[in-house]
Design a protein around this motif. Structure first.
Motif, PDB file in Angstrom:
ATOM      1  N   LYS A  57       0.822  -1.210   0.000  1.00  0.00           N
ATOM      2  CA  LYS A  57       0.000   0.000   0.000  1.00  0.00           C
ATOM      3  C   LYS A  57       0.853   1.257   0.000  1.00  0.00           C
ATOM      4  O   LYS A  57       0.530   2.247  -0.657  1.00  0.00           O
ATOM      5  CB  LYS A  57      -0.920  -0.005   1.222  1.00  0.00           C
ATOM      6  N   PHE A  58       1.969   1.221   0.730  1.00  0.00           N
ATOM      7  CA  PHE A  58       2.842   2.384   0.826  1.00  0.00           C
ATOM      8  C   PHE A  58       4.145   2.185   0.050  1.00  0.00           C
ATOM      9  O   PHE A  58       5.105   2.925   0.245  1.00  0.00           O
ATOM     10  CB  PHE A  58       3.156   2.686   2.293  1.00  0.00           C
ATOM     11  N   CYS A  59       4.163   1.167  -0.815  1.00  0.00           N
ATOM     12  CA  CYS A  59       5.355   0.885  -1.631  1.00  0.00           C
ATOM     13  C   CYS A  59       6.597   0.735  -0.749  1.00  0.00           C
ATOM     14  O   CYS A  59       7.678   1.258  -1.055  1.00  0.00           O
ATOM     15  CB  CYS A  59       5.580   1.989  -2.668  1.00  0.00           C
ATOM     16  N   ASP A  60       6.439   0.009   0.341  1.00  0.00           N
ATOM     17  CA  ASP A  60       7.536  -0.155   1.293  1.00  0.00           C
ATOM     18  C   ASP A  60       8.023  -1.598   1.394  1.00  0.00           C
ATOM     19  O   ASP A  60       8.854  -1.916   2.238  1.00  0.00           O
ATOM     20  CB  ASP A  60       7.096   0.319   2.682  1.00  0.00           C
ATOM     21  N   LYS A  61       7.516  -2.469   0.524  1.00  0.00           N
ATOM     22  CA  LYS A  61       7.892  -3.879   0.578  1.00  0.00           C
ATOM     23  C   LYS A  61       8.726  -4.240  -0.650  1.00  0.00           C
ATOM     24  O   LYS A  61       8.304  -4.026  -1.779  1.00  0.00           O
ATOM     25  CB  LYS A  61       6.647  -4.765   0.669  1.00  0.00           C
TER      26      LYS A  61
END
Length: 205
Positions: A57-61
């Motif tokens: 969702k937050f492009c953090d993976k």
């Protein structure tokens, strides 16, 4: 342009923002990303469009986490699922999210801790968090509360669980037999206490 008025009684003042909500830049041409967006961009306000190699969702993976920073331990195989999530295919003797816990005859699945202790499963081993009054690897040892000789005036100490009892000699009373009976009892009360002590002696010896 948008105008915002702030009222400060008895006066008020107005300020203005050049851009509509969700837009920024010298010509209001830059969209504002979703709050918390890390490795992402936007085409419209409040979007978070992930850059290559990132998901969530937050492009953090990291979609290449199994290659860049393999999280799986103890020889496990890392399998990328989707949306930045992964799973570990553990060897038979390990379990856990990252296969960090050892499965065997002595882990918490076998409930090795005694006397109400809490089993803490860790890396290739376990530990027992004992209840008050017990010690040892499996919490099977009753701590000797008489070890420090708490009973006074020649009283005999009897160990209990996280407690002790003192069998006071004649003439002394109290938790640790540190008070003389004459300080607390007289007349019938004194005779009753002496009888109680005698009953204890008969039952314990």
């Amino acid at each position: 342009m948008l105008y915002w008025c702030l009222i400060f009684s008895p006066q008020f003042s107005c300020i203005f923002s050049r851009c509509d909500p969700g837009w920024d830049g010298a010509s209001c041409e830059q969209c504002v990303r979703m709050l918390g967006c890390i490795h992402g961009t936007c085409h419209q306000p409040w979007q978070c469009i992930c850059q290559s190699g990132w998901a969530g969702k937050f492009c953090d993976k990291d979609v290449h986490i199994c290659e860049h920073q393999p999280p799986c331990q103890n020889g496990a195989e890392c399998i990328y699922d989707r949306d930045g999530e992964y799973s570990c295919l553990c060897l038979e003797e390990f379990h856990g999210k990252d296969c960090e816990l050892k499965t065997g005859p002595y882990d918490c699945l076998m409930q090795p801790c005694a006397n109400g202790a809490t089993c803490l499963d860790g890396m290739n081993r376990f530990s027992c968090q004992c209840q008050a009054g017990f010690e040892g690897r499996f919490c099977t040892i009753n701590i000797d509360d008489c070890a420090n000789q708490p009973c006074r005036n020649g009283a005999k100490c009897y160990d209990r669980i996280n407690d002790f009892d003192c069998l006071c000699p004649e003439g002394f009373v109290g938790k640790t037999c540190d008070s003389r009976t004459s300080d607390h009892f007289s007349g019938d009360k004194y005779i009753y206490m002496q009888s109680y002590i005698e009953i204890l002696r008969q039952n314990l010896f």
